[in-house]
Design a protein around this motif. Structure first.
Motif, PDB file in Angstrom:
ATOM      1  N   ILE A   1       0.814  -1.214   0.000  1.00 37.38           N
ATOM      2  CA  ILE A   1       0.000   0.000   0.000  1.00 37.38           C
ATOM      3  C   ILE A   1       0.849   1.265   0.000  1.00 37.38           C
ATOM      4  O   ILE A   1       0.584   2.198  -0.742  1.00 37.38           O
ATOM      5  CB  ILE A   1      -0.961  -0.017   1.203  1.00 37.38           C
ATOM      6  N   PHE A   2       1.890   1.311   0.810  1.00 38.72           N
ATOM      7  CA  PHE A   2       2.622   2.563   1.001  1.00 38.72           C
ATOM      8  C   PHE A   2       3.911   2.666   0.195  1.00 38.72           C
ATOM      9  O   PHE A   2       4.603   3.661   0.287  1.00 38.72           O
ATOM     10  CB  PHE A   2       2.914   2.774   2.489  1.00 38.72           C
ATOM     11  N   SER A   3       4.234   1.669  -0.604  1.00 39.17           N
ATOM     12  CA  SER A   3       5.451   1.729  -1.425  1.00 39.17           C
ATOM     13  C   SER A   3       5.120   1.655  -2.902  1.00 39.17           C
ATOM     14  O   SER A   3       5.886   1.135  -3.698  1.00 39.17           O
ATOM     15  CB  SER A   3       6.391   0.571  -1.051  1.00 39.17           C
ATOM     16  N   SER A   4       3.992   2.171  -3.277  1.00 41.60           N
ATOM     17  CA  SER A   4       3.570   2.081  -4.670  1.00 41.60           C
ATOM     18  C   SER A   4       4.277   3.134  -5.520  1.00 41.60           C
ATOM     19  O   SER A   4       4.899   4.063  -5.017  1.00 41.60           O
ATOM     20  CB  SER A   4       2.048   2.235  -4.758  1.00 41.60           C
ATOM     21  N   LYS A   5       4.148   2.982  -6.824  1.00 39.22           N
ATOM     22  CA  LYS A   5       4.807   3.878  -7.770  1.00 39.22           C
ATOM     23  C   LYS A   5       4.278   5.305  -7.624  1.00 39.22           C
ATOM     24  O   LYS A   5       3.079   5.527  -7.495  1.00 39.22           O
ATOM     25  CB  LYS A   5       4.556   3.395  -9.194  1.00 39.22           C
ATOM     26  N   ASN A   6       5.199   6.256  -7.670  1.00 40.99           N
ATOM     27  CA  ASN A   6       4.865   7.684  -7.674  1.00 40.99           C
ATOM     28  C   ASN A   6       4.001   8.111  -6.484  1.00 40.99           C
ATOM     29  O   ASN A   6       3.232   9.056  -6.585  1.00 40.99           O
ATOM     30  CB  ASN A   6       4.161   8.067  -8.980  1.00 40.99           C
ATOM     31  N   GLY A   7       4.096   7.385  -5.374  1.00 37.89           N
ATOM     32  CA  GLY A   7       3.337   7.758  -4.177  1.00 37.89           C
ATOM     33  C   GLY A   7       1.846   7.520  -4.280  1.00 37.89           C
ATOM     34  O   GLY A   7       1.068   8.070  -3.508  1.00 37.89           O
TER      35      GLY A   7
END
Length: 181
Positions: free
Chosen positions: A110-116
């Motif tokens: 959830i918190f390490s996805s692409k481009n925030g």
């Protein structure tokens, strides 16, 4: 001067030092508002439950009724409903300790996805149990659920209902709507 020291010097202080905890622990007391005002605090103001309620207390209160009333006020007494939470929703983002609703295995997803980008999340019994995304192309809308655990039959039915509501809301003009687990 500590309370114990006061009690040895003055019998009245000794009586107060012994009686205050006894009263607090033996009488049914209610903390009444206001304890403090904005930007200030104050000592708790207590009253007997009988005085606060304005009627005598039951001689033999029902433990079952007490538990039901407690759970109705502070529950949930039943499991939390299935929810599809929007991307970037405060429910997921605003907790200082996100571990209260986001299990560790999903935290990186959830918190390490692409481009925030923060994906939509799936709540099962009040905890994040997966993510969802909606893809729309022309007259087609596909809602993809990616779950961390296998949902129960009841949860699966609730997910299907919640997913269909989201599809109708997000893609009302789509000729073809599909929900994938």
């Amino acid at each position: 001067m500590a309370r114990r020291d006061e009690a040895t010097l003055c019998p009245r202080a000794l009586n107060r030092a012994l009686l205050e905890p006894a009263i607090r622990n033996l009488l049914p007391l209610v903390q009444i508002p206001p304890r403090g005002l904005w930007r200030t605090s104050g000592q708790p103001v207590l009253a007997t439950a009988q005085r606060w309620l304005g009627k005598p207390l039951a001689r033999r209160p029902s433990l079952q009724a007490l538990i039901r009333r407690y759970l109705a006020a502070f529950g949930p007494a039943t499991s939390a409903p299935v929810r599809l939470v929007a991307p970037f929703d405060n429910l997921v983002l605003s907790h200082a300790d996100r571990g209260r609703i986001v299990p560790e295995p999903l935290r990186r997803t959830i918190f390490s996805s692409k481009n925030g980008q923060i994906p939509g999340t799936v709540l099962l019994d009040g905890f994040v149990a997966g993510t969802w995304r909606l893809e729309q192309q022309r007259q087609r809308a596909v809602l993809q659920l990616e779950l961390l655990r296998r949902p129960s039959r009841q949860e699966r039915t609730a997910l299907r209902d919640e997913g269909e509501r989201l599809l109708l809301f997000a893609a009302p003009e789509a000729a073809h709507r599909e929900l994938l687990f």
